[in-house]
Design a protein around this motif. Structure first.
Motif, PDB file in Angstrom:
ATOM      1  N   ARG A 181       5.308   7.143  -1.726  1.00  0.00           N
ATOM      2  CA  ARG A 181       4.844   7.933  -0.586  1.00  0.00           C
ATOM      3  C   ARG A 181       5.628   9.244  -0.493  1.00  0.00           C
ATOM      4  NH1 ARG A 181       1.739   6.246   3.449  1.00  0.00           N
ATOM      5  NH2 ARG A 181       2.919   7.389   5.038  1.00  0.00           N
TER       6      ARG A 181
ATOM      7  N   GLU B  83      -4.251   3.303  -2.886  1.00  0.00           N
ATOM      8  CA  GLU B  83      -3.226   3.145  -3.924  1.00  0.00           C
ATOM      9  C   GLU B  83      -2.312   1.974  -3.564  1.00  0.00           C
ATOM     10  OE1 GLU B  83       0.422   5.739  -6.017  1.00  0.00           O
ATOM     11  OE2 GLU B  83      -0.892   6.642  -4.507  1.00  0.00           O
TER      12      GLU B  83
ATOM     13  N   GLU C 160       1.148  -1.628  10.142  1.00  0.00           N
ATOM     14  CA  GLU C 160       2.045  -0.534  10.520  1.00  0.00           C
ATOM     15  C   GLU C 160       2.867  -0.852  11.762  1.00  0.00           C
ATOM     16  OE1 GLU C 160       0.418   3.697   9.596  1.00  0.00           O
ATOM     17  OE2 GLU C 160      -1.317   2.481  10.148  1.00  0.00           O
TER      18      GLU C 160
ATOM     19  N   LEU D 191       5.015  12.060   2.189  1.00  0.00           N
ATOM     20  CA  LEU D 191       4.698  11.176   3.305  1.00  0.00           C
ATOM     21  C   LEU D 191       5.932  10.355   3.676  1.00  0.00           C
ATOM     22  CD1 LEU D 191       1.195   9.872   2.138  1.00  0.00           C
ATOM     23  CD2 LEU D 191       1.662  11.568   3.910  1.00  0.00           C
TER      24      LEU D 191
ATOM     25  N   SER E 182       0.829  -1.193   0.000  1.00  0.00           N
ATOM     26  CA  SER E 182       0.000   0.000   0.000  1.00  0.00           C
ATOM     27  C   SER E 182       0.874   1.257   0.000  1.00  0.00           C
ATOM     28  CB  SER E 182      -0.900  -0.005   1.237  1.00  0.00           C
ATOM     29  OG  SER E 182      -1.583   1.217   1.368  1.00  0.00           O
TER      30      SER E 182
ATOM     31  N   VAL F  52      -0.913   4.556  -0.183  1.00  0.00           N
ATOM     32  CA  VAL F  52      -1.918   5.130   0.713  1.00  0.00           C
ATOM     33  C   VAL F  52      -3.106   4.168   0.630  1.00  0.00           C
ATOM     34  CG1 VAL F  52      -1.144   7.529   0.491  1.00  0.00           C
ATOM     35  CG2 VAL F  52      -2.792   6.612  -1.149  1.00  0.00           C
TER      36      VAL F  52
END
Length: 320
Positions: A152, A116, A276, A157, A111, A113
């Protein structure tokens, strides 16, 4: 081998930098055979070195390996979204990386985001070997993770460190009490190998499941050094979640195997759900039997995976 590219009709110049990044990733990683980009589950473009001829003009959609991969990529992005919702209960963050490792190759869905994703493929026919630590599979895994991180960065990000690859092997050890006894949730006499595999520095939960029944579940989640990971959920709540989730993981692996095997080949032998804050690992032993591992520390994802690979090899039956 020559690079082949395919794009959807809706593609515009806003995808130019993303396409360049995908081309660069596949050119610099010999292990990576295919990359595709998806937005909200819709195929945007793909680049590959599969060597397959392009479809003839006027050919109907379907019937080629590239078309099969496009459909499989869409399926994986939807599966990732569904799994993300399921895993939210334990407050370890969203799903950022999905690894499906078969006997003949591996697929990665990372991933960028939430809407996406990039999907990568390595076709490996090198025969038997370690599941984690296989040079071609790990190289392709790192390449897709690095690509997701670069995309990212385009959005200003920071990195989510998919796979825990950034600085893998150089992470300082936690102040763990190595002599602490693992907590046994299920199993009066769990396998000694499972008990010894659990440790605070990386692999925090180990389980053994046979025919949908959790035969053993051991962990070190209650160790004081892991207390910072339990500000939003209690240790007992997380143990209950994993106990309920473990049998579901086998059914998930079966469904994914049906989707992946016709395209990649071979049985699904390893599955990684990378969030995460850590990851969940599925390692197939034989029909109806598998091992599950969990780490809740993202910086330890690769080392915990390596530990699970070793445990799986140690406990894999010699029979079919």
């Amino acid at each position: 081998m020559e690079l082949y590219e395919e794009e959807a009709e809706h593609l515009g110049p806003e995808f130019d930098t993303t396409r360049r990044a995908c081309r660069a990733a596949i050119r610099t990683s010999p292990a990576l055979h295919y990359l595709a980009h998806y937005s909200s589950g819709v195929f945007d473009f793909g680049v590959d070195v599969l060597g397959d001829p392009p479809a003839p003009p006027g050919a109907l959609p379907g019937g080629t390996r590239r078309e099969d991969l496009k459909r499989l990529g869409r399926h994986l992005t939807f599966q990732a979204s569904a799994l993300d919702r399921s895993l939210q209960e334990v407050r370890t963050g969203r799903l950022i990386r999905l690894v499906l490792h078969t006997e003949e190759g591996a697929l990665f869905c990372d991933s960028v985001v939430p809407t996406e994703h990039v999907v990568g493929l390595v076709l490996d026919h090198a025969g038997a070997g370690p599941l984690f630590g296989h040079p071609a599979v790990d190289e392709a895994d790192r390449a897709v993770a690095g690509l997701a991180t670069r995309l990212r960065a385009e959005l200003s990000l920071g990195s989510l460190n998919p796979g825990g690859w950034e600085g893998a092997g150089a992470v300082a050890a936690l102040p763990a009490r190595d002599e602490a006894e693992p907590h046994v949730t299920v199993g009066e006499e769990p396998p000694a190998s499972c008990l010894s595999a659990v440790r605070v520095r990386d692999l925090h939960v180990v389980a053994h499941v046979v025919d949908g029944e959790v035969r053993a579940l051991v962990d070190c989640l209650g160790d004081v050094s892991l207390a910072p990971f339990f500000k939003q959920v209690t240790v007992e709540a997380r143990r209950r979640f994993y106990q309920g989730f473990l049998p579901e993981l086998g059914a998930l692996a079966t469904r994914l195997n049906r989707a992946v095997a016709p395209v990649v080949g071979g049985l699904l032998v390893r599955l990684v759900l990378d969030v995460e804050m850590g990851a969940v690992y599925y390692y197939r032993q034989r029909a109806g039997e598998y091992l599950v591992g969990v780490t809740i520390d993202q910086s330890r994802v690769s080392s915990a995976d390596a530990r699970m690979s070793g445990l799986s090899a140690e406990l894999t039956p010699s029979g079919p």
